[in-house]
Design an enzyme around this catalytic site. Structure first.
Site, PDB file in Angstrom:
ATOM      1  N   SER A 167       0.810  -1.216   0.000  1.00  0.00           N
ATOM      2  CA  SER A 167       0.000   0.000   0.000  1.00  0.00           C
ATOM      3  C   SER A 167       0.844   1.268   0.000  1.00  0.00           C
ATOM      4  CB  SER A 167      -0.951   0.005   1.209  1.00  0.00           C
ATOM      5  OG  SER A 167      -0.232  -0.134   2.413  1.00  0.00           O
ATOM      6  N   HIS A 220       1.998   4.842   4.663  1.00  0.00           N
ATOM      7  CA  HIS A 220       1.263   5.526   3.598  1.00  0.00           C
ATOM      8  C   HIS A 220       1.797   6.935   3.355  1.00  0.00           C
ATOM      9  CE1 HIS A 220      -2.369   2.711   4.560  1.00  0.00           C
ATOM     10  NE2 HIS A 220      -1.384   2.092   3.942  1.00  0.00           N
TER      11      HIS A 220
END
Length: 237
Positions: A167, A220
């Site tokens: 991610s 992230h």
């Protein structure tokens, strides 16, 4: 939970001849989906539609397909080795402190479970072809790999929990799209609104990450910043 966001502004048809030759001809539109999962985060995906009559569709997303196949094969190997691959390549502080810095590169290839894998594959399949079409294969790989490493490094510095997953690298691709829109805002209709939308989605990711277990916000954030930085340095301009 799957939501569809509509009415995303289309790119103006004012591209220079060089850019037109690079990304092909026809109508271009970004269509965004938003996905939330307990194993992943709330992501903005850009599906890039273009005229495929002049170019081989596989060639325009070759490395996206290769990455999708690679992480899927790695997950099958994880299952075959009863999860030992997680120990071999996950972001774990103790081994990294002892010199196993290669874990900062390998952890983005691993996934905790099949749901985690499927969400990240969907995400990569959505945003990957957009960046690969806009940037070309070499820039796409540079952004993806740099985002994966920057996300791992940021997570290592600020989060002590073990981590796996692609991610962070995918967030880097989203950051790359943001840089592209900002750099070429004179040729993109409603570029300001597009940038605001991307910023809102990243902000929502941070909020949901704070409210949910199993989501590494530092991963992230590091991926987004890494992808944006590399895109700013290598273009395309």
């Amino acid at each position: 939970k799957l939501c569809h966001l509509c009415n995303v502004p289309r790119l103006n048809h004012v591209w220079s001849e060089t850019i037109s030759n690079f990304i092909g001809t026809g109508n271009f539109r970004f269509a965004n989906d938003v996905v939330y999962s307990s194993c992943s985060s709330y992501l903005c995906f850009f599906k890039f539609k273009k005229d495929t009559s002049r170019r081989n569709s596989f060639n325009t997303r070759k490395w996206t397909n290769i990455l999708l196949a690679y992480v899927s094969i790695i997950y099958v190997v994880q299952l075959a080795t009863q999860g030992k691959l997680l120990l071999w390549g996950a972001k774990l502080h103790s081994p990294i402190e002892k010199g196993q810095t290669w874990r900062l590169a390998t952890y983005s290839l691993l996934h905790a479970n099949v749901r985690h894998l499927m969400v990240n594959c969907y995400s990569l399949n959505s945003v990957g072809p957009t960046v690969e079409n806009l940037s070309g294969s070499r820039r796409f790989l540079a952004v993806y790999l740099a985002s994966a490493i920057s996300s791992a490094a940021t997570s290592y510095w600020f989060c002590k929990a073990p981590a796996v997953g692609a991610s962070g690298a995918i967030f880097g691709l989203v950051g790359s799209v943001a840089v592209f829109v900002m750099r070429h805002r004179g040729m993109i209709r409603d570029a300001k609104e597009d940038l605001q939308h991307i910023a809102q989605v990243i902000f929502l990711n941070m909020v949901i990450g704070l409210m949910s277990r199993g989501i590494d916000n530092w991963d992230h954030l590091g991926g987004s910043l890494g992808g944006a930085a590399v895109s700013w340095l290598v273009g395309p301009a």
